[in-house]
Scaffold this motif. Structure first.
Motif, PDB file in Angstrom:
ATOM      1  N   CYS A 275      -7.896  -0.821  -3.100  1.00  0.00           N
ATOM      2  CA  CYS A 275      -7.365  -2.118  -3.532  1.00  0.00           C
ATOM      3  C   CYS A 275      -8.500  -3.140  -3.679  1.00  0.00           C
ATOM      4  O   CYS A 275      -9.413  -3.195  -2.857  1.00  0.00           O
ATOM      5  N   HIS A 297      -0.841  -5.917   1.470  1.00  0.00           N
ATOM      6  CA  HIS A 297      -0.415  -7.309   1.237  1.00  0.00           C
ATOM      7  C   HIS A 297       0.362  -7.420  -0.069  1.00  0.00           C
ATOM      8  O   HIS A 297       0.393  -8.471  -0.705  1.00  0.00           O
ATOM      9  N   SER A 299      -0.025  -6.399  -3.163  1.00  0.00           N
ATOM     10  CA  SER A 299      -0.570  -6.589  -4.511  1.00  0.00           C
ATOM     11  C   SER A 299       0.018  -5.521  -5.421  1.00  0.00           C
ATOM     12  O   SER A 299       0.189  -4.368  -5.007  1.00  0.00           O
TER      13      SER A 299
HETATM   14  S1  FES Z   1      -5.542  -4.823   0.543  1.00  0.00           S
HETATM   15 FE1  FES Z   1      -4.229  -4.511  -1.096  1.00  0.00          FE
HETATM   16  S2  FES Z   1      -3.105  -6.280  -1.194  1.00  0.00           S
HETATM   17 FE2  FES Z   1      -4.451  -6.651   0.433  1.00  0.00          FE
END
Ligand code: FES
Length: 350
Positions: A275, A297, A299
């Motif tokens: 990510c 989080h 995303s």
């Molecule tokens: S690490 Fe993927 S949204 Fe925070």
């Protein structure tokens, strides 16, 4: 109307509460006052005060020795990879040194406070919390008095040994923190992965190469570079950078920019699994919407639009790995990623 007590008055003797709201204070506890003060031996005998001073300096000196010992132990008894005895010896000796360093300062400070600093009991009268000029002056006076009473500037032996101990204490930490940094430029490390021209895409964790024909529409594969399993050291680091998600979409659903035409193969696309927010593995694929979700989080990335961010805190799309097929029909990389994988911090180096 009840009569209010005068502002800042020390006494409530003339206070008249409303009838019916007064609380009668029967058997109110009396102020017992302060016990008679007993002076310490160090207050009465200058010789004892000097002895105490030397003891305090000894504690601070012990702290310096402990900190230096920890640093020397770290260098002289290094950790040898794979040798648990060296780990125990290194940690044990360093722990001993750091403990001595911290305890020396603690014992010295407590001994100083108990034996040489002023022992007078004081009563601090209540006053408005608002700070005015007078309060500030008082505060500054307190520091001046504290300096005078503790003898911080006068007792140069104690002061200097404390300064020495405080300066020496962080030395082991500085030496240890230095080792946390990777030996090479971290940005460079993040820019290079195992992917190279002709490296086959293999299933994670089996390492079995993937044929384009095996990737059906709607499927998603967790992918590693072929040969990763054979690496002797640094396997996890390489995997953490090179992990890829492979998906096949109906070709008409793919919106590829001109610059990326030819990076996919018959609707099969490969994107970094790391990510771009803070580096969690983006592991959830929703085949109907072609969205990838990072569970950390939330995303979300749109695979049909070059993995652009459609929701959440990630700041940039997932890097795409250009792929094609070799003569035997296996999926291979056309080269490495064209941008650093992982959190957006590394993008600054682009
Ligand atoms: S690490 Fe993927 S949204 Fe925070």
């Amino acid at each position: 109307m009840a009569k209010e007590p005068a502002e800042h008055s020390d006494s409530y003797d003339d206070y008249q509460p409303d009838p019916g709201s007064a609380v009668e204070r029967s058997n109110a506890p009396q102020n017992p006052g302060l016990p008679e003060e007993e002076h310490r031996i160090t207050d009465k005998d200058p010789k004892a005060a000097r002895t105490a001073e030397r003891r305090i300096a000894m504690f601070f000196g012990l702290s310096v020795v402990g900190s230096i010992f920890a640093t020397v132990a770290y260098v002289v008894f290094p950790i040898i990879p794979g040798d648990m005895t060296s780990v125990r010896l290194n940690n044990g000796l360093m722990g001993l040194g750091i403990t001595l360093g911290l305890l020396g300062i603690g014992f010295g400070a407590v001994y100083w406070a108990k034996n040489l600093m002023s022992d007078e009991e004081m009563v601090e009268e209540r006053h408005p919390t608002r700070g005015d000029d007078e309060t500030r002056e008082k505060a500054s006076q307190i520091f001046t008095d504290a300096n005078k009473e503790s003898g911080f500037t006068r007792r140069s032996l104690v002061r200097n040994s404390l300064i020495g101990a405080l300066l020496a204490t962080p030395i082991p930490a500085v030496v240890l923190f230095r080792d946390l940094a990777p030996p090479e430029n971290p940005s460079k490390l993040m820019k290079q992965t195992m992917w190279d021209q002709g490296v086959r895409l293999a299933r994670d964790p089996s390492g079995e190469p993937i044929r384009a024909a095996d990737v059906t529409i709607g499927s998603a594969f967790h992918v590693i570079p072929e040969g990763l399993k054979e690496i002797k050291s640094g396997k996890l680091e390489e995997k953490a950078k090179a992990a890829v998600l492979l998906m096949r979409l109906p070709i008409e659903d793919l919106n590829e920019s001109e610059a990326r035409k030819g990076w996919s193969y018959q609707g099969i696309v490969a994107y970094s699994k790391i990510c771009t927010h803070v580096g969690c593995p983006v592991a959830l694929y929703e085949q109907h919407t072609h969205h990838l979700l990072c569970p950390c989080h939330q995303s979300q990335f749109d695979v049909s639009n070059e993995c652009e961010v459609i929701f959440g805190p990630a700041a940039r799309p997932l890097p795409q790995l250009p792929i094609t097929v070799d003569a035997e029909g296996y999926l291979v990389a056309q080269g490495d990623f064209t941008e650093p994988v992982g959190p957006s911090f590394w993008e600054r180096e682009l």
